[in-house]
Design a protein around this motif. Structure first.
Motif, PDB file in Angstrom:
ATOM      1  N   GLU A  36       0.864  -1.183   0.000  1.00 16.06           N
ATOM      2  CA  GLU A  36       0.000   0.000   0.000  1.00 16.06           C
ATOM      3  C   GLU A  36       0.896   1.226   0.000  1.00 16.06           C
ATOM      4  O   GLU A  36       1.660   1.452   0.916  1.00 16.06           O
ATOM      5  CB  GLU A  36      -0.883   0.000   1.246  1.00 16.06           C
ATOM      6  CG  GLU A  36      -1.658   1.294   1.344  1.00 16.06           C
ATOM      7  CD  GLU A  36      -2.972   1.104   2.036  1.00 16.06           C
ATOM      8  OE1 GLU A  36      -3.578   0.047   1.856  1.00 16.06           O
ATOM      9  OE2 GLU A  36      -3.365   1.996   2.777  1.00 16.06           O
ATOM     10  N   PHE A  37       0.812   2.021  -1.037  1.00 16.60           N
ATOM     11  CA  PHE A  37       1.679   3.186  -1.125  1.00 16.60           C
ATOM     12  C   PHE A  37       1.127   4.314  -0.268  1.00 16.60           C
ATOM     13  O   PHE A  37      -0.062   4.452  -0.117  1.00 16.60           O
ATOM     14  CB  PHE A  37       1.788   3.649  -2.577  1.00 16.60           C
ATOM     15  CG  PHE A  37       2.497   2.648  -3.430  1.00 16.60           C
ATOM     16  CD1 PHE A  37       1.792   1.847  -4.308  1.00 16.60           C
ATOM     17  CD2 PHE A  37       3.858   2.485  -3.338  1.00 16.60           C
ATOM     18  CE1 PHE A  37       2.438   0.909  -5.098  1.00 16.60           C
ATOM     19  CE2 PHE A  37       4.511   1.554  -4.112  1.00 16.60           C
ATOM     20  CZ  PHE A  37       3.806   0.759  -4.995  1.00 16.60           C
ATOM     21  N   GLN A  38       2.002   5.124   0.270  1.00 15.31           N
ATOM     22  CA  GLN A  38       1.578   6.266   1.076  1.00 15.31           C
ATOM     23  C   GLN A  38       1.104   7.372   0.156  1.00 15.31           C
ATOM     24  O   GLN A  38       1.842   8.241  -0.225  1.00 15.31           O
ATOM     25  CB  GLN A  38       2.764   6.789   1.909  1.00 15.31           C
ATOM     26  CG  GLN A  38       2.906   6.152   3.264  1.00 15.31           C
ATOM     27  CD  GLN A  38       1.744   6.479   4.201  1.00 15.31           C
ATOM     28  OE1 GLN A  38       0.644   6.000   4.034  1.00 15.31           O
ATOM     29  NE2 GLN A  38       1.993   7.317   5.165  1.00 15.31           N
ATOM     30  N   THR A  39      -0.161   7.322  -0.256  1.00 20.52           N
ATOM     31  CA  THR A  39      -0.660   8.430  -1.073  1.00 20.52           C
ATOM     32  C   THR A  39      -1.426   9.391  -0.166  1.00 20.52           C
ATOM     33  O   THR A  39      -1.708   9.087   0.975  1.00 20.52           O
ATOM     34  CB  THR A  39      -1.620   7.924  -2.151  1.00 20.52           C
ATOM     35  OG1 THR A  39      -2.615   7.124  -1.510  1.00 20.52           O
ATOM     36  CG2 THR A  39      -0.889   7.096  -3.171  1.00 20.52           C
ATOM     37  N   GLY A  40      -1.771  10.503  -0.667  1.00 18.16           N
ATOM     38  CA  GLY A  40      -2.608  11.447   0.070  1.00 18.16           C
ATOM     39  C   GLY A  40      -1.772  12.458   0.828  1.00 18.16           C
ATOM     40  O   GLY A  40      -1.684  13.605   0.426  1.00 18.16           O
ATOM     41  N   GLU A  41      -1.155  12.040   1.898  1.00 16.95           N
ATOM     42  CA  GLU A  41      -0.467  13.009   2.761  1.00 16.95           C
ATOM     43  C   GLU A  41       0.687  13.689   2.039  1.00 16.95           C
ATOM     44  O   GLU A  41       0.771  14.901   1.985  1.00 16.95           O
ATOM     45  CB  GLU A  41       0.097  12.275   3.997  1.00 16.95           C
ATOM     46  CG  GLU A  41      -0.964  11.665   4.848  1.00 16.95           C
ATOM     47  CD  GLU A  41      -1.329  12.555   6.018  1.00 16.95           C
ATOM     48  OE1 GLU A  41      -1.953  12.027   6.940  1.00 16.95           O
ATOM     49  OE2 GLU A  41      -0.998  13.739   5.992  1.00 16.95           O
ATOM     50  N   ALA A  88      -0.145  15.892  -1.701  1.00 16.06           N
ATOM     51  CA  ALA A  88      -1.148  16.929  -1.888  1.00 16.06           C
ATOM     52  C   ALA A  88      -0.404  18.251  -1.982  1.00 16.06           C
ATOM     53  O   ALA A  88       0.698  18.375  -1.478  1.00 16.06           O
ATOM     54  CB  ALA A  88      -2.120  16.948  -0.716  1.00 16.06           C
ATOM     55  N   THR A  94      -5.788  16.471  -5.665  1.00 12.15           N
ATOM     56  CA  THR A  94      -4.329  16.449  -5.624  1.00 12.15           C
ATOM     57  C   THR A  94      -3.672  17.734  -6.109  1.00 12.15           C
ATOM     58  O   THR A  94      -2.535  18.013  -5.761  1.00 12.15           O
ATOM     59  CB  THR A  94      -3.776  15.322  -6.501  1.00 12.15           C
ATOM     60  OG1 THR A  94      -4.358  15.458  -7.801  1.00 12.15           O
ATOM     61  CG2 THR A  94      -4.134  13.965  -5.941  1.00 12.15           C
ATOM     62  N   ALA A 153      -0.369  17.162  -9.909  1.00 13.38           N
ATOM     63  CA  ALA A 153       0.223  15.880  -9.544  1.00 13.38           C
ATOM     64  C   ALA A 153       0.368  15.001 -10.767  1.00 13.38           C
ATOM     65  O   ALA A 153      -0.463  15.035 -11.668  1.00 13.38           O
ATOM     66  CB  ALA A 153      -0.685  15.192  -8.518  1.00 13.38           C
ATOM     67  N   ILE A 154       1.435  14.219 -10.759  1.00 16.97           N
ATOM     68  CA  ILE A 154       1.586  13.282 -11.877  1.00 16.97           C
ATOM     69  C   ILE A 154       1.196  11.887 -11.422  1.00 16.97           C
ATOM     70  O   ILE A 154       1.179  11.598 -10.248  1.00 16.97           O
ATOM     71  CB  ILE A 154       3.021  13.251 -12.430  1.00 16.97           C
ATOM     72  CG1 ILE A 154       4.023  13.107 -11.270  1.00 16.97           C
ATOM     73  CG2 ILE A 154       3.322  14.524 -13.173  1.00 16.97           C
ATOM     74  CD1 ILE A 154       5.449  12.996 -11.743  1.00 16.97           C
TER      75      ILE A 154
END
Lengths: 177, 113
Positions: free
Chosen positions: B3-8, B11, B89, B112-113
């Protein structure tokens, strides 16, 4: 798994909460070298009201498309024509008036965005930037630099002038990989 | 699957970006009065300084930085921008800076890319 996603979404929303305020704060320039600088800077970030009331979608995990480049490139010349067309039709006979031009900038940017979207170029994000200014004895310079992928991303620009005002329109197209 | 750390981390953080911009503007045109011959150099410096600081943040973003420097002469200027992007994003930030002889308006758009 869904709890983790909900938690992340809640944290994101809290962070975004500070962004969505129509806030601006003044910052006095620091004193440096013994000289007091009389400069003021303000920051403003305006978001559409009501936008953050929606339930935030959890971040979408995209699958690989194995596409290295866009299938259809962004049509710069078509967009140049759109810009020329819109600026000419909206501003040909207008005089510079603060309130009118304030509305005009917002309208023109929305119109240009809608027309560029109608071109339906897939996977491109669009940014439209309009500046309308009064013609007087002042001098002005507008510059921009971009950190992007120059093989896929591009921009289009047009400027317009009549007897009392000038307008500059910039459209940036960024490929979403 | 990890699970990749997306979001925090991915952004657009407005506060961070606005600090960077303010520092770049202060550094490039800080105590100067408007001079026609130097304004070209100034816009270039402001924009390039901002962009290099932004890229040092190391975030997976494409940036567009626009700078307007205008002499103070009583003339009016209106600016608007309209963007078609992913609201969760991407973001933008505008910094207005002024001294006795000129205004400087810097807009940063982060995608964001």
């Amino acid at each position: 798994m869904s709890d983790l996603a909900k938690e992340k979404a809640a944290r994101l929303l809290k962070k975004r909460g500070s962004v969505s305020s129509l806030g601006s704060h003044d910052v006095r320039a620091k004193e440096t070298g013994g000289k007091i600088k009389d400069s003021i800077s303000t920051v403003s970030y305006i978001d559409e009201p009501g936008h953050h009331d929606d339930n935030p979608r959890p971040a979408v995990q995209m699958e690989n498309t194995f596409q290295l480049a866009p299938l259809r490139r962004f049509p710069v010349l078509t967009v140049n024509d759109i810009l020329k067309d819109v600026l000419d039709s909206y501003l040909q006979e207008e005089k510079y008036e603060a309130e009118l031009c304030r509305q005009m900038t917002k309208t023109i940017s929305e119109v240009i965005k809608a027309r560029v979207k109608d071109l339906m170029v897939p996977r491109y994000k669009i940014i439209v930037l309009i500046s309308i200014g009064q013609l007087s004895d002042q001098n002005m310079r507008i510059g921009s630099r971009c950190l992007w992928d120059s093989s896929n991303d591009t921009f289009s620009s047009h400027s317009f002038k009549n007897s009392s005002l000038f307008a500059v329109a910039n459209v940036y197209a960024v490929y979403f990989e | 699957m990890d699970e990749f750390q997306t979001g925090e981390e991915t952004a657009f953080v407005v506060d961070e970006v606005s600090t960077i911009i303010k520092e770049s503007v202060e550094g490039a045109i800080g105590g100067n009065a408007y001079q026609h011959s130097r304004v070209n150099q100034w816009t270039t410096n402001v924009v390039e300084q901002s962009l290099s600081q932004l890229s040092k943040l190391g975030k997976p973003f494409k940036y567009i930085v626009t700078c307007v420097i205008m002499q103070k002469n009583g003339a009016g200027l209106q600016t608007a921008s309209s963007c078609f992007w992913d609201n969760t994003t991407d973001g933008s930030c505008t910094v207005r800076w002024g001294n006795k002889s000129m205004y400087c308006i810097v807009s940063v758009f982060g995608l964001a890319i």
